[in-house]
Design a protein around this motif. Structure first.
Motif, PDB file in Angstrom:
ATOM      1  N   VAL A 243       3.493   7.373  10.368  1.00  0.00           N
ATOM      2  CA  VAL A 243       4.445   7.872   9.372  1.00  0.00           C
ATOM      3  C   VAL A 243       5.853   7.778   9.954  1.00  0.00           C
ATOM      4  N   VAL A 244       6.750   7.166   9.200  1.00  0.00           N
ATOM      5  CA  VAL A 244       8.155   7.061   9.604  1.00  0.00           C
ATOM      6  C   VAL A 244       9.017   7.629   8.487  1.00  0.00           C
ATOM      7  N   GLN A 245       9.835   8.621   8.806  1.00  0.00           N
ATOM      8  CA  GLN A 245      10.716   9.180   7.778  1.00  0.00           C
ATOM      9  C   GLN A 245      11.847   8.190   7.477  1.00  0.00           C
ATOM     10  N   PRO A 246      11.997   7.786   6.224  1.00  0.00           N
ATOM     11  CA  PRO A 246      12.938   6.698   5.896  1.00  0.00           C
ATOM     12  C   PRO A 246      14.345   7.152   5.527  1.00  0.00           C
ATOM     13  N   TYR A 247      14.727   8.358   5.950  1.00  0.00           N
ATOM     14  CA  TYR A 247      16.050   8.875   5.574  1.00  0.00           C
ATOM     15  C   TYR A 247      17.102   8.269   6.501  1.00  0.00           C
ATOM     16  N   CYS A 248      17.576   7.101   6.118  1.00  0.00           N
ATOM     17  CA  CYS A 248      18.552   6.349   6.934  1.00  0.00           C
ATOM     18  C   CYS A 248      19.648   5.785   6.037  1.00  0.00           C
ATOM     19  N   ARG A 249      20.739   5.380   6.667  1.00  0.00           N
ATOM     20  CA  ARG A 249      21.797   4.673   5.933  1.00  0.00           C
ATOM     21  C   ARG A 249      22.183   3.419   6.716  1.00  0.00           C
ATOM     22  N   LEU A 250      22.640   2.422   5.988  1.00  0.00           N
ATOM     23  CA  LEU A 250      23.064   1.162   6.607  1.00  0.00           C
ATOM     24  C   LEU A 250      24.495   1.281   7.110  1.00  0.00           C
TER      25      LEU A 250
ATOM     26  N   ILE B 283       0.824  -1.209   0.000  1.00  0.00           N
ATOM     27  CA  ILE B 283       0.000   0.000   0.000  1.00  0.00           C
ATOM     28  C   ILE B 283       0.856   1.256   0.000  1.00  0.00           C
ATOM     29  N   ILE B 284       2.100   1.143   0.526  1.00  0.00           N
ATOM     30  CA  ILE B 284       3.027   2.272   0.492  1.00  0.00           C
ATOM     31  C   ILE B 284       4.026   2.046  -0.636  1.00  0.00           C
ATOM     32  N   ARG B 285       4.179   3.043  -1.467  1.00  0.00           N
ATOM     33  CA  ARG B 285       5.051   2.939  -2.637  1.00  0.00           C
ATOM     34  C   ARG B 285       6.495   2.708  -2.195  1.00  0.00           C
ATOM     35  N   ASN B 286       7.099   1.659  -2.700  1.00  0.00           N
ATOM     36  CA  ASN B 286       8.510   1.393  -2.422  1.00  0.00           C
ATOM     37  C   ASN B 286       9.360   2.193  -3.403  1.00  0.00           C
ATOM     38  N   MET B 287      10.144   3.106  -2.870  1.00  0.00           N
ATOM     39  CA  MET B 287      10.952   3.988  -3.708  1.00  0.00           C
ATOM     40  C   MET B 287      12.409   3.571  -3.642  1.00  0.00           C
ATOM     41  N   PHE B 288      13.094   3.694  -4.784  1.00  0.00           N
ATOM     42  CA  PHE B 288      14.467   3.198  -4.882  1.00  0.00           C
ATOM     43  C   PHE B 288      15.385   3.860  -3.862  1.00  0.00           C
ATOM     44  N   GLU B 289      15.180   5.170  -3.629  1.00  0.00           N
ATOM     45  CA  GLU B 289      16.089   5.867  -2.708  1.00  0.00           C
ATOM     46  C   GLU B 289      15.936   5.398  -1.262  1.00  0.00           C
ATOM     47  N   PHE B 290      14.855   4.667  -0.963  1.00  0.00           N
ATOM     48  CA  PHE B 290      14.650   4.151   0.390  1.00  0.00           C
ATOM     49  C   PHE B 290      14.687   2.625   0.404  1.00  0.00           C
ATOM     50  N   LYS B 291      15.509   2.035  -0.464  1.00  0.00           N
ATOM     51  CA  LYS B 291      15.499   0.583  -0.628  1.00  0.00           C
ATOM     52  C   LYS B 291      15.955  -0.159   0.624  1.00  0.00           C
ATOM     53  N   SER B 292      16.662   0.531   1.515  1.00  0.00           N
ATOM     54  CA  SER B 292      17.122  -0.129   2.746  1.00  0.00           C
ATOM     55  C   SER B 292      16.024  -0.220   3.798  1.00  0.00           C
ATOM     56  N   VAL B 293      14.959   0.547   3.622  1.00  0.00           N
ATOM     57  CA  VAL B 293      13.889   0.609   4.631  1.00  0.00           C
ATOM     58  C   VAL B 293      12.650  -0.099   4.102  1.00  0.00           C
ATOM     59  N   ARG B 294      12.118  -1.013   4.888  1.00  0.00           N
ATOM     60  CA  ARG B 294      10.884  -1.708   4.507  1.00  0.00           C
ATOM     61  C   ARG B 294       9.710  -0.849   4.966  1.00  0.00           C
ATOM     62  N   LEU B 295       9.280   0.043   4.086  1.00  0.00           N
ATOM     63  CA  LEU B 295       8.305   1.061   4.458  1.00  0.00           C
ATOM     64  C   LEU B 295       6.989   0.461   4.943  1.00  0.00           C
ATOM     65  N   ASN B 296       6.517  -0.566   4.255  1.00  0.00           N
ATOM     66  CA  ASN B 296       5.237  -1.167   4.638  1.00  0.00           C
ATOM     67  C   ASN B 296       5.332  -1.885   5.986  1.00  0.00           C
TER      68      ASN B 296
ATOM     69  N   LYS C 270      17.166   8.567  16.700  1.00  0.00           N
ATOM     70  CA  LYS C 270      15.890   7.986  16.302  1.00  0.00           C
ATOM     71  C   LYS C 270      15.415   8.633  15.002  1.00  0.00           C
ATOM     72  N   THR C 271      14.671   7.862  14.219  1.00  0.00           N
ATOM     73  CA  THR C 271      14.015   8.455  13.053  1.00  0.00           C
ATOM     74  C   THR C 271      12.836   9.295  13.530  1.00  0.00           C
ATOM     75  N   VAL C 272      12.482  10.299  12.762  1.00  0.00           N
ATOM     76  CA  VAL C 272      11.318  11.127  13.099  1.00  0.00           C
ATOM     77  C   VAL C 272      10.062  10.394  12.642  1.00  0.00           C
ATOM     78  N   GLU C 273       9.101  10.278  13.535  1.00  0.00           N
ATOM     79  CA  GLU C 273       7.854   9.615  13.181  1.00  0.00           C
ATOM     80  C   GLU C 273       6.691  10.288  13.890  1.00  0.00           C
ATOM     81  N   TRP C 274       5.505  10.074  13.348  1.00  0.00           N
ATOM     82  CA  TRP C 274       4.289  10.625  13.956  1.00  0.00           C
ATOM     83  C   TRP C 274       3.090   9.850  13.419  1.00  0.00           C
ATOM     84  N   VAL C 275       1.905  10.156  13.920  1.00  0.00           N
ATOM     85  CA  VAL C 275       0.671   9.518  13.470  1.00  0.00           C
ATOM     86  C   VAL C 275      -0.258  10.611  12.953  1.00  0.00           C
TER      87      VAL C 275
END
Length: 625
Positions: A483-490, A52-65, A471-476
């Motif tokens: 909502v979880v901001q996926p701006y992370c690096r491995l 249901i959440i679009r998987n975007m290439f720039e966030f490939k390390s984060v499993r958004l759904n 921590k990542t920034v998140e809210w409801v």
């Protein structure tokens, strides 16, 4: 770099493919899509589940759904979000065949060089074989490269590179247009559905990337609602108003003046519908020519429908656009009365234009600097020599527009510099003037949106607090979507791969992402309430569509839902969320007491709200118009 052999490409040109093959995942559906259900499972396909959440290439390390679903506390959480996606995906559409026929006729001229002025006006790209690419032999004759003057060869090479670049870009756009024309032709006479999913913020998009109503002028003109509705008592007026709105020539005019203009233009509207390619061609001068032509055709059909225009079964969507919607939400959050007036949250005789207002404020500051002995006096006087007129609206428009998207001072300088260079101001001077105007633009925005800009600064501050806690920034969202901001690096830590937040991105992105989640919430609330009343509804972010006979009712719902949304203590709830989430008991045990107190102070909102009465939105004609 790999490239296809030119001889093979020449063979493709001589022997074009008979078919274009598309993945079924990227096509509209011809049956109603399967609904999204609890926790965002299910999805439109009947044979497989989808994300249901679009998987975007720039966030490939984060499993958004997975991140979203792990934060859902109960099966009921987020149901309004999933219901809204289902409602949007269940709206039936058909191809607007008369418009498609006209489009195909015009697109067929893309191989003719003489048609370029017409096609450029209508946003139709030229075919690749209409471009002249400089040839070495024609340019220099049968000589060796070593025998050619160096400067002449450099000039030739530059011209050729530019020509090849233009040809390749146009070819890409031409193929993109071909895809849409072919698909629209394929789906003639069929009922279509556009299932939707969303990005991690909750902003919704149709799954079909080629053919859908969320596209450019061409995409929108070849689609109409499958179900028709009689125009009723006010529908014909809305059709005419819609036609004038699309031209973009009367953005500052009142509704009454636009209606007068529509009556004056009626002969040109009818001529455009009856003879689009050989008549006066009035529609071609519009900001949105193809949609304008579609409106002309619908008006002409309604007028031919006997004496009872109110009974005409209309299928054309009529649009209502938010007035700088991001700033509308900011002004509502901060209750900025002055800013709210500029973005049409209050009633006024004619629509206000926030870009013109900010330009006027910047001009006032420039005059003050010219008359003062401050540090900006010399720059202001020099700018007056280069730009004697008042600061043009277009110079600061992009910066004001992107303020809500988190534009930085550096980005604002580049935006304004680009506009100044387009006005033939030399590069070095343009850079100095751009820095000056960027500072004055931000200062002017702070004057009009005092609480809103203070809130934006606080949003950045609390996002930095969350990042400092690793921590990542998140809210409801108000509708329950985590909502979880996926701006992370491995990174590798103790022989394990862990996701670590990227602080700068987390901080810069939070204010615009938070506001985007609110504008999506407002759209979803409007969608659900329209569905509850049996009103056909579609949306492109902050542009809401419905039948001509239900525009008044949709407008009422749209305003009521905005008021209901912003009657909630959104900022206070955000503050409490950050304290509860990032200063949980287990975190407080780890941190020193002084640090707990410092972060608690950061997460406490101290911004004083203005005096805007949010209920006034219900009476604002130009809030969405």
């Amino acid at each position: 770099m790999l490239s296809i052999n030119s001889k093979l490409m020449a063979m493709f040109d001589k022997n074009p493919f008979d078919f274009i093959v598309f993945s079924t995942f990227n096509l509209p559906m011809t049956v109603p899509p399967r609904p999204w259900i609890d926790r965002g499972t299910g999805g439109p396909l009947y044979t497989a589940g989808q994300d249901i959440i679009r998987n975007m290439f720039e966030f490939k390390s984060v499993r958004l759904n997975d991140e979203m679903r792990q934060r859902i506390q109960s099966p009921a959480q987020g149901r309004p979000v999933f219901d809204a996606l289902n409602q949007l995906g269940s709206t039936p559409w058909v191809i607007n065949e008369p418009m498609l026929d006209t489009l195909k006729t015009v697109f067929g001229q893309s191989g003719c060089k003489e048609s370029e002025p017409l096609l450029e006006k209508l946003g139709i790209p030229m075919r690749h074989d209409t471009f002249d690419v400089p040839d070495f032999v024609k340019e220099f004759g049968n000589v060796k490269k070593e025998d050619v003057d160096v400067e002449k060869f450099r000039g030739y090479a530059k011209k050729k590179a530019e020509a090849v670049k233009m040809r390749n870009e146009s070819n890409s756009l031409w193929c993109w247009m071909q895809y849409r024309v072919v698909l629209a032709d394929h789906f003639r006479g069929q009922t279509l559905f556009f299932p939707h999913n969303m990005d991690f913020r909750g902003r919704v998009y149709p799954l079909s990337p080629y053919l859908s109503h969320m596209g450019d002028d061409v995409n929108r003109c070849i689609l109409k609602f499958a179900k028709s509705q009689p125009l009723g008592s006010h529908g014909f007026d809305w059709l005419k108003l819609h036609c004038v709105n699309l031209t973009g020539t009367m953005k500052r005019a009142s509704v009454a003046d636009r209606m007068v203009e529509a009556e004056r233009l009626l002969p040109s509207i009818l001529d455009s519908a009856r003879n689009p390619l050989n008549g006066e061609k009035w529609w071609m001068s519009s900001d949105e020519p193809w949609q304008t032509l579609a409106a002309c055709v619908e008006i002409e059909k309604a007028m031919k429908y006997g004496g009872d225009v109110a009974s005409f079964p209309s299928q054309l969507p009529v649009h209502q656009d938010g007035s700088c919607n991001g700033l509308q939400h900011y002004a509502a959050l901060g209750r900025d009365n002055e800013g709210g007036v500029q973005v049409n949250l209050t009633q006024c005789e004619t629509p206000n234009d926030v870009y013109s207002d900010v330009a006027q404020r910047v001009e006032q500051k420039r005059k003050q600097d010219e008359e003062s002995n401050g540090e900006d006096r010399d720059v202001a006087l020099k700018l007056r020599e280069a730009l004697p007129q008042n600061v043009p609206r277009k110079v600061i428009k992009q910066t004001v527009m992107t303020t809500v998207y988190g534009v930085t001072m550096y980005g604002a300088v580049l935006q304004i510099k680009r506009q100044l260079k387009a006005m033939d101001i030399p590069g070095e001077d343009a850079a100095i003037f751009a820095r000056y105007l960027a500072r004055k633009t931000f200062a002017s925005l702070n004057d009009a949106f005092t609480s809103s800009m203070a809130l934006k600064d606080w949003f950045r501050l609390i996002a930095k607090g969350a990042s400092d806690l690793m921590k990542t920034v998140e809210w409801v969202t108000p509708l329950g979507l985590p909502v979880v901001q996926p701006y992370c690096r491995l990174l590798e830590r103790k022989s394990k791969l862990v996701l670590v937040p990227i602080p700068m991105k987390q901080v810069d992105a939070f204010p615009p992402n938070f506001v985007h989640s609110l504008d999506s919430t407002h759209m979803m609330l409007t969608s659900l309430n329209c569905a509850n009343r049996g009103i056909t509804f579609a949306a492109v972010h902050d542009c809401f569509w419905t039948h001509a006979n239900s525009v008044d009712e949709m407008n009422q719902i749209c305003r009521q839902q905005f008021v209901s949304l912003h009657s909630q203590p959104i900022v206070e709830q955000c503050s409490e969320w950050f304290k509860t989430t990032y200063l949980a008991p287990r975190i407080q045990k780890i941190l020193p007491a002084s640090e707990v107190e410092r972060f608690s102070d950061i997460f406490t909102v101290k911004v004083e709200q203005g005096e805007l009465d949010i209920e006034k939105v219900k009476d604002s004609v130009y809030f969405f118009s």
